[in-house]
Design a protein around this motif. Structure first.
Motif, short mmCIF file in Angstrom:
data_model
loop_
_atom_site.label_atom_id
_atom_site.label_comp_id
_atom_site.label_asym_id
_atom_site.label_seq_id
_atom_site.Cartn_x
_atom_site.Cartn_y
_atom_site.Cartn_z
N TYR A 32 0.76 -1.15 0.11
CA TYR A 32 -0.04 -0.12 0.04
C TYR A 32 0.83 1.26 -0.02
O TYR A 32 2.01 1.23 0.26
CB TYR A 32 -0.65 -0.11 1.29
CG TYR A 32 -0.31 -0.28 2.48
CD1 TYR A 32 -0.22 -1.38 3.10
CD2 TYR A 32 0.23 0.72 3.31
CE1 TYR A 32 0.58 -1.69 4.13
CE2 TYR A 32 0.79 0.70 4.40
CZ TYR A 32 0.87 -0.84 5.06
OH TYR A 32 1.47 -0.96 6.01
N TYR A 33 0.23 2.46 -0.16
CA TYR A 33 0.90 3.54 -0.20
C TYR A 33 0.12 4.47 1.10
O TYR A 33 -1.00 4.36 0.77
CB TYR A 33 0.82 4.58 -1.61
CG TYR A 33 2.03 4.11 -2.53
CD1 TYR A 33 1.74 2.68 -3.25
CD2 TYR A 33 2.89 4.81 -2.62
CE1 TYR A 33 2.54 2.59 -4.18
CE2 TYR A 33 3.99 4.49 -3.76
CZ TYR A 33 3.86 3.25 -4.25
OH TYR A 33 4.82 3.07 -5.28
N PHE A 35 -0.48 8.44 2.34
CA PHE A 35 -0.38 9.96 2.07
C PHE A 35 -0.79 10.77 3.01
O PHE A 35 -1.54 10.49 3.97
CB PHE A 35 -1.38 10.26 0.67
CG PHE A 35 -1.12 9.22 -0.48
CD1 PHE A 35 -1.45 8.08 -0.49
CD2 PHE A 35 -0.23 9.96 -1.33
CE1 PHE A 35 -1.62 7.08 -1.49
CE2 PHE A 35 -0.13 8.79 -2.63
CZ PHE A 35 -0.72 7.56 -2.81
N ILE A 95 -3.89 3.74 0.21
CA ILE A 95 -4.51 3.23 -1.01
C ILE A 95 -3.66 1.89 -1.05
O ILE A 95 -2.52 1.73 -0.60
CB ILE A 95 -4.01 4.07 -2.48
CG1 ILE A 95 -5.32 3.90 -3.40
CG2 ILE A 95 -2.74 3.79 -2.98
CD1 ILE A 95 -5.20 5.11 -4.42
N THR A 96 -4.64 0.68 -1.58
CA THR A 96 -3.92 -0.42 -1.72
C THR A 96 -4.08 -0.90 -2.98
O THR A 96 -4.38 -0.41 -3.94
CB THR A 96 -4.82 -1.52 -0.85
OG1 THR A 96 -6.01 -1.76 -1.63
CG2 THR A 96 -4.93 -1.13 0.67
N GLU A 97 -3.01 -2.17 -3.22
CA GLU A 97 -2.74 -2.55 -4.58
C GLU A 97 -4.20 -3.02 -5.46
O GLU A 97 -4.58 -3.01 -6.49
CB GLU A 97 -1.67 -3.53 -4.57
CG GLU A 97 -1.10 -3.83 -5.90
CD GLU A 97 0.03 -4.75 -5.89
OE1 GLU A 97 0.38 -5.32 -4.77
OE2 GLU A 97 0.53 -5.06 -6.86
N ALA A 100 -6.77 0.25 -6.38
CA ALA A 100 -5.49 1.29 -6.54
C ALA A 100 -6.14 2.83 -6.87
O ALA A 100 -5.28 3.77 -6.57
CB ALA A 100 -4.61 0.78 -7.88
N SER A 101 -7.32 2.78 -7.10
CA SER A 101 -7.79 4.12 -7.02
C SER A 101 -8.42 4.69 -6.01
O SER A 101 -9.29 5.79 -6.27
CB SER A 101 -8.71 4.43 -8.57
OG SER A 101 -9.57 3.36 -8.38
N LYS A 102 -8.47 4.15 -4.99
CA LYS A 102 -9.71 4.17 -3.90
C LYS A 102 -8.93 4.80 -2.62
O LYS A 102 -8.22 3.79 -1.98
CB LYS A 102 -10.46 3.02 -3.44
CG LYS A 102 -11.49 3.30 -2.37
CD LYS A 102 -12.13 1.98 -1.95
CE LYS A 102 -13.02 2.21 -0.53
NZ LYS A 102 -13.78 1.20 -0.17
N LEU A 103 -8.68 5.90 -2.57
CA LEU A 103 -7.95 6.54 -1.31
C LEU A 103 -9.36 6.37 -0.08
O LEU A 103 -10.32 6.67 -0.04
CB LEU A 103 -7.73 8.24 -1.40
CG LEU A 103 -6.49 8.28 -2.11
CD1 LEU A 103 -6.66 9.77 -2.74
CD2 LEU A 103 -5.21 8.29 -1.38
N PHE A 105 -9.58 7.81 3.76
CA PHE A 105 -9.25 8.78 4.37
C PHE A 105 -9.40 8.77 5.85
O PHE A 105 -10.43 8.09 6.18
CB PHE A 105 -9.66 10.36 3.68
CG PHE A 105 -9.13 10.62 2.55
CD1 PHE A 105 -9.82 10.28 1.25
CD2 PHE A 105 -8.18 11.76 2.52
CE1 PHE A 105 -9.30 10.81 0.16
CE2 PHE A 105 -7.91 12.08 1.06
CZ PHE A 105 -8.44 11.57 0.00
#
Lengths: 115, 114
Positions: A32-33, A35, A95-97, A100-103, A105
């Protein structure tokens, strides 16, 4: 469930001082990333800093740095030499692999920088 | 490069009406995601479009729909508006919506339902 917790709804710091915003997260995914986004009163969300989960080295961007503790699922943001322009809502997100487009928060921390 | 733009910036509607919001991504970006921001629920993912197809969807009722055009511009539609739909609607674009790409947000459309 995938969640982000920001336990400090509001914080205040004096100009030129350092402040740390807390964030913990929960995910069962291994890749995951993370932010930190900033939303000033004008409402435009701006990326502050990002961190890949597989990188052990903490990310830094000028006055902004993170303390990423993967085992503790903690991702705090340190702002050094705070400036009046840093006044904003700060959101921690990941965001997970698999999505990938769903943040996802957190609820945000309102930071006020004072003179 | 121009950033993400959203129109209109403000909108007032009454219950039962429908509304269409527009989002133009950064030039070259093909993925557009939509988020709803409210004081009570925070920021919630609505859906993502890529190459004119909905690729991911959040947990919103079917009254919320969207589409994407061949130039990557996206529209979001809410039918039969409810008071609870009052929110700031944000769209974000990225190159391909791939893992690790940064999403760039627009200024949002503030919708007030009376």
């Amino acid at each position: 469930a995938q969640t982000v917790t920001q336990s400090q709804p509001e914080m205040s710091v004096q100009e030129a001082e350092t402040v740390t915003l807390s964030c913990t997260y929960d995910t069962s995914e291994s890749n995951y990333y993370l932010f930190w986004y900033k939303q000033p009163p004008s409402r435009q969300m701006i990326l502050v800093i990002r961190q890949e989960a597989y990188k052990q080295q903490n990310a830094t961007e000028n006055r902004f740095s993170v303390n990423f503790q993967k085992a503790a699922k903690s991702f705090s943001l340190k702002i050094s030499d705070s400036q009046l322009g840093d006044t904003a809502m700060y959101f921690c997100a990941f965001i997970t692999e698999k999505a990938a487009s769903k943040l996802t928060f957190g609820t945000g921390t309102r930071l006020q920088v004072t003179l | 490069k121009a950033g993400v733009t959203q129109t209109p910036r403000y909108l007032i509607k009454t219950r039962g009406q429908q509304v269409t919001l527009s989002c133009s991504p950064i030039s070259g970006h093909r993925s557009v995601s939509w988020y709803q921001q409210t004081p009570g629920q925070g920021l919630q993912f609505l859906f993502e479009y890529f190459s004119e197809t909905q690729r991911n969807k959040g947990n919103f009722p079917g009254r919320f729909s969207g589409r994407q055009f061949s130039n990557s511009r996206s529209e979001m539609n809410v039918s039969t508006l409810e008071l609870g739909d009052s929110a700031l609607y944000l769209c974000a674009s990225s190159l391909n919506g791939a893992f690790g790409e940064t999403q760039y947000f627009g200024p949002g459309t503030r919708l007030l339902v009376l």
